[in-house]
Design an enzyme around this catalytic site. Structure first.
Site, PDB file in Angstrom:
ATOM      1  N   HIS A   1      -0.623   0.842   8.115  1.00  0.00           N
ATOM      2  CA  HIS A   1      -1.477   0.653   6.614  1.00  0.00           C
ATOM      3  C   HIS A   1      -1.604   2.790   6.090  1.00  0.00           C
ATOM      4  O   HIS A   1      -1.520   3.310   6.844  1.00  0.00           O
ATOM      5  CB  HIS A   1      -3.125   0.061   6.357  1.00  0.00           C
ATOM      6  CG  HIS A   1      -3.738   0.186   5.372  1.00  0.00           C
ATOM      7  ND1 HIS A   1      -3.395  -0.465   4.474  1.00  0.00           N
ATOM      8  CD2 HIS A   1      -4.652   0.716   5.121  1.00  0.00           C
ATOM      9  CE1 HIS A   1      -4.130  -0.359   3.328  1.00  0.00           C
ATOM     10  NE2 HIS A   1      -4.981   0.407   3.326  1.00  0.00           N
TER      11      HIS A   1
ATOM     12  N   CYS B   1       1.167  -1.227  -0.349  1.00  0.00           N
ATOM     13  CA  CYS B   1      -0.143  -0.187   0.008  1.00  0.00           C
ATOM     14  C   CYS B   1       1.068   1.414  -0.455  1.00  0.00           C
ATOM     15  O   CYS B   1       0.447   2.235  -0.334  1.00  0.00           O
ATOM     16  CB  CYS B   1      -0.698   0.134   1.115  1.00  0.00           C
ATOM     17  SG  CYS B   1      -0.318   0.171   2.563  1.00  0.00           S
TER      18      CYS B   1
END
Length: 1037
Positions: free
Chosen positions: A844, A454
């Protein structure tokens, strides 16, 4: 009486004489007549009706038969018995064939005469059996039309129950054998009328007995799906469509598309023949059913059928547009076929040669409906030319033909294309695993997480949403496929045009991953961004050098440039060979990265003993913004307002592979007062920029060696932006080291992100050269500069007072004209990369992007309040030297943050998932989810009217107003992948359909992000404990 009538008919008397005598015979019917005479008259009149030589004889027969049957009913019952009717239907009459329509008309006439007699019931029973047999013999349209008239008047003759179902099925199959070979308009009209009578009969039967409808429609599909090459069903079946209740569409399409017994070849035939029905002149709703079937097939991912049928039939559908009676339905089907066929321009290019001729015909045919139809057709053509731009040789003559007609706006075109794609058709027919997860309503493409990637996905989406950068990357003409820019171009092309809901950037990941990034490990997105931009810059510089020693060519050569050994600074050189296809920049030698993201800082050091200044210019592509030590009022790291925060040194400890950023610990700016208050508002991005640009004191162990004084001296260091980048990238340094506890923490302070802000940009001035000034370029994030900059600490109050006095003494001779040269450059927010996690070791990334369609920031919803000069709003002139934020005043009448329009101005990119969101959500995300904090912020420069600052993209004519057309190589790659994707989806749907339905599957809706955290992925989730991830001093995935 029969002898008289027979002699009269065969005599040579004139017609008036014959009519007078016939009248006498008819009047005599009222008198008493023997049974034998009646039977003789009935036999004679029947022969005249069925075998008469001319219409006059047949007319006489009907008149006399009707008169005597009315007055002598019992005798007529004996004559017109069930055996007589059976003989007519099975053997005919004389030389007249049993399938002759005259026999049906004769029976029709006799039934009207016997309707009140009990014996007619026996005749009805005979007819019910015989017409079923006759229909199975596939009679001609004329016979069926006459039969339909009889059955419409005498519904008692229609077969019942199972025989009724069978009759309807056989009548449907009989219609499929209808063919008309006439060329005259009268004959064609007669044929259409015959078919209409038969279809109307079926409609009446379906209404009276609904149980017959579904079997009839199943028979229709069995007929049109036949793959027998010797059988070509008649398009007369189209006449039945208008009589099928529209509310049955969903049920029937579900039955067809989910029936595993229906083979692809049969479905293809059926769809092709339904499309042929568009030629039937009086059919209604054919287009509705065709489009419903097309959508149904797309929903169950049978893309092979859709591709084959579209390419096979698109030209036929287009040809129907020439005929006014069927053109509206044909246009509806053509629009759906073209707009949904988005993986390739092949279907559109099949009809392109005919477009101009049709436009010219519509302009001149004189029909009142042609003008409105032309506008609809032109809108469709504009959508298709937008979808498949890059073919000027094909489209120029079309644009010329429609230049005076209105063109739909870009937003409307995108909406139409997004809603029409095969992959956007929701499958309401299938359950569980058969449901297709298509592109989100945003029309944007997500990026598949390939295992802790990510960090890459969020950066790529941020760069993609940098409109000018994306357009220039896509417009570059590049040779070879091994250079990184070429791979980025291909990735951008896929993000813009793939039909996949999410694209897997495998090749780009391998090509762009820094050597020290371990595959599968969580990484810092800011570090990756810096490496990526540097690689792209160095690659282009290498190509420039290679081109400079070769003869000038228009396109760059294919080269495999080696990765740079370390961070190197951009240098001036030859003009980049990576030039846009449409616009070439001025010959300034700057790379695309420099022109887009490059800015310049001047670092000045003033000796506070001799007041000499040494300045050094440094290029940058991003600014790393440290948090003020006393600005962490929202953190639990400070116990009281008076505590000196020297235990926390942001960026002072180097670890992992990331060098600390310059200015990572700063003295507070003079215009920011850090007085801890209970309800003190959070910091803003401009506050951090001000802190970054604020002066600092170099003293004690950080003392400056003055060459003039030849000793270490107390000095003041200042940083000024002298060249503003087109896109300003700001990284918020959210890691800190607690020297007491010897642990690294993530700074969770909320930072307000204004939609617009102003950056102070100084015009370069000539300082007093008291010592040797270094003019060689130096990266902002180089170890040399960060060594001292990382040690900035807040000075004491006493030191500040002494410094202020010294500044006042030397200000006039040193920098008296600087304030005059400061410009306040407006920036509009473009993207924000968020880090979700409580640790700097793991977490994240996801990003927000501003959905900008225009060539510049003028389309930003806040632009009307942003471009006023700060001086006119009561700010002192000195405010130009500080970064300022601008917000929307509510009294300006702007839409509220949660309005429908603004809610679609922002996009949330979370790996594969892309959703609409609002700017209010961007601003409030940390309040709602404290572990989700802004990490990388990108602003886009707004050019003021008549103003060019620093010769940026606008100054060089670099801003492209529209998306560039795809080059053939990119288009071919996308078409190939789109076809592959459709095949994958179809194969997956077939495989899942064959599996047992016991497996369960849950899906996340592509809805709003306002109710739940944007989510996380990876072993430890968004909260991330960090266990096992060997990364230090970075915010990682």
């Amino acid at each position: 009486m029969d002898k008289i009538l027979e002699g009269l008919v065969s005599s040579d008397h004139s017609v008036p004489v014959k009519r007078a005598i016939v009248k006498k015979v008819v009047e005599a019917a009222e008198k008493e007549v023997t049974e034998e005479q009646c039977q003789a008259l009935f036999t004679l009149t029947t022969r005249l009706i069925l075998l008469g030589e001319d219409a006059f004889q047949r007319q006489i027969g009907f008149q006399v038969l009707e008169a005597y049957a009315r007055y002598h009913r019992p005798e007529f019952e004996l004559f017109f018995s069930k055996d007589f009717v059976l003989g007519l239907l099975q053997q005919g009459y004389g030389h007249l064939d049993r399938k002759d329509p005259a026999i049906i008309d004769y029976i029709h006439c006799c039934l009207r005469l016997l309707i009140s007699c009990p014996s007619v019931l026996e005749i009805f029973s005979v007819i019910q059996v015989e017409i079923l047999r006759m229909v199975c013999e596939r009679p001609e349209p004329a016979f069926c039309a006459h039969l339909s008239t009889v059955l419409s008047d005498f519904v008692q003759c229609i077969p019942r129950e199972k025989s009724g179902v069978l009759f309807c099925q056989q009548l449907v199959r009989t219609i499929s054998y209808f063919h008309c070979f006439a060329s005259q308009e009268r004959e064609l009209r007669e044929y259409v009328g015959q078919v209409t009578k038969v279809s109307t009969l079926l409609q009446n039967i379906w209404k009276a007995d609904p149980a017959t409808l579904l079997p009839s429609l199943q028979e229709v599909f069995a007929i049109i799906s036949s793959t027998d090459p010797s059988f070509d069903p008649s398009i007369a079946l189209a006449s039945l469509v208008q009589h099928i209740p529209v509310q049955m569409i969903t049920v029937l399409i579900k039955s067809l598309t989910t029936d595993h017994n229906v083979k692809d070849a049969s479905m293809t035939k059926a769809l092709c023949r339904m499309i042929d029905w568009l030629s039937w002149p009086l059919a209604q709703h054919v287009d509705t059913w065709v489009i419903a079937l097309l959508k149904g097939l797309a929903a169950v991912q049978k893309f092979t059928i859709l591709i084959d049928v579209t390419l096979l039939k698109i030209e036929l559908v287009f040809s129907r547009l020439w005929y006014p009676i069927v053109r509206q339905g044909a246009l509806a089907v053509l629009s759906h076929m073209l707009l949904s066929f988005q993986h390739s321009p092949e279907a559109f290019h099949l009809v392109v040669p005919h477009v101009v001729h049709l436009v010219q015909s519509l302009r001149t045919d004189g029909l009142s409906t042609s003008k409105a139809f032309l506008l609809q057709f032109t809108e469709l053509i504009h959508c298709m030319m937008y979808q498949y731009s890059g073919f000027p040789d094909l489209y120029d003559h079309i644009l010329e033909a429609v230049k005076d007609l209105p063109k739909p706006i870009e937003d409307k075109i995108k909406l139409v294309l997004n809603q029409s794609a095969w992959t956007s058709q929701s499958n309401s027919f299938a359950s569980g695993p058969l449901r297709q997860v298509g592109k989100s309503e945003t029309g944007k493409t997500g990026l598949v997480n390939l295992g802790n990637t990510c960090f890459l996905n969020s950066i790529i989406q941020t760069l993609f949403m940098a409109t000018d950068f994306r357009r220039h990357v896509l417009s570059l003409h590049l040779n070879g496929s091994n250079i990184l820019m070429k791979k980025l171009q291909l990735l951008f092309a896929f993000l813009a045009h793939t039909q996949r809901a999410a694209y897997a950037p495998k090749n780009f990941l391998e090509a762009s991953r820094p050597p020290w990034f371990n595959a599968g490990s969580q990484q810092d997105c800011s570090e990756y961004l810096r490496f990526l931009l540097d690689r792209l810059h160095e690659e282009e510089k290498t190509i420039q050098v290679l081109d400079s020693v070769k003869p000038k060519v228009a396109l760059p050569v294919d080269t495999n440039s080696k990765e740079p050994a370390g961070p190197t600074s951009p240098e001036d050189g030859e003009e980049s060979s990576l030039t846009p296809a449409e616009i070439k920049p001025e010959n300034d030698g700057r790379t695309l990265i420099e022109r887009t993201f490059g800015g310049k800082l001047i670092t000045g050091i003033r000796c506070m003993q001799c007041n000499c200044i040494s300045e050094k210019e440094e290029p940058f592509t991003d600014l790393s913004l440290a948090f003020c030590p006393s600005g962490s009022q929202g953190s639990s790291q400070f116990e009281g307002p008076s505590e000196e925060p020297k235990v926390l040194c942001q960026g002072s400890v180097n670890g992992g592979s990331e060098a600390p950023e310059p200015g990572s610990a700063k003295a507070p700016a003079s215009n920011v007062h850090f007085v801890p208050v209970t309800n003190e508002p959070p910091l803003s991005v401009p506050d951090l920029v001000n802190y970054f640009l604020a002066p600092e004191i170099l003293d004690e162990e950080n003392a400056y060696f003055c060459e003039k004084c030849s000793s270490l001296q107390r000095a003041e260091r200042t940083m000024k932006v002298v060249s503003a980048p087109e896109y300003l990238i700001l990284t918020l340094l959210r890691f800190s080291y607690d020297a007491k506890c010897h642990v690294r923490r993530k700074i969770l302070d909320n930072v307000t992100i204004p939609p617009l802000m102003r950056l102070p940009v100084h015009a370069p001035s000539m300082p007093s050269q008291c010592s040797s000034c270094t003019s060689s370029p130096l990266q902002v994030d180089s170890p040399e500069s960060s060594e001292n900059l990382a040690k900035k600490l807040k000075p004491s109050q006493k030191d500040e007072e002494e410094e202020e006095k010294e500044r006042l003494v030397g200000a006039e001779q040193i920098n008296i004209g600087d304030e005059m040269s400061v410009q306040s450059v407006p920036y509009v927010l473009s993207s924000v990369v968020m880090h979700s996690g409580i640790s700097s070791e793991s977490g994240h990334y996801y990003s927000y992007g501003h959905n900008i369609n225009g060539a510049d920031g003028a389309q930003h919803p806040a632009n009307h309040f942003a471009l006023k000069d700060d001086l006119g709003n009561g700010h002192p002139e000195s405010s130009l030297s500080t970064c300022s934020a601008l917000s929307v005043p509510p009294e300006k009448g702007d839409a509220p943050p949660n309005s429908g329009q603004e809610a679609r101005d922002w996009l949330l990119f979370n790996d594969s998932r892309v959703t609409f969101t609002s700017f209010q959500s961007v601003q409030n995300i940390t309040n709602r989810f404290p572990k989700d904090t802004a990490y990388v912020v990108m602003y886009r420069k707004q050019e003021l009217p008549g103003q060019n600052i620093n010769g940026g993209l606008m100054a060089n004519g670099m801003r492209l107003s529209v998306e560039p057309p795809l080059q053939k190589e990119l288009l071919d790659a996308i078409i190939k992948d789109n076809k592959l994707y459709l095949q994958e989806q179809e194969l997956s749907a077939r495989t899942q359909a064959l599996q047992a339905p016991s497996s369960s599957c849950s899906f996340r809706p592509n809805g709003s992000d306002d109710n739940n955290p944007p989510g996380s992925c990876g072993p430890s989730g968004g909260g991330g404990g960090g266990g096992g991830f060997n990364t230090i001093s970075r915010l990682v995935f």
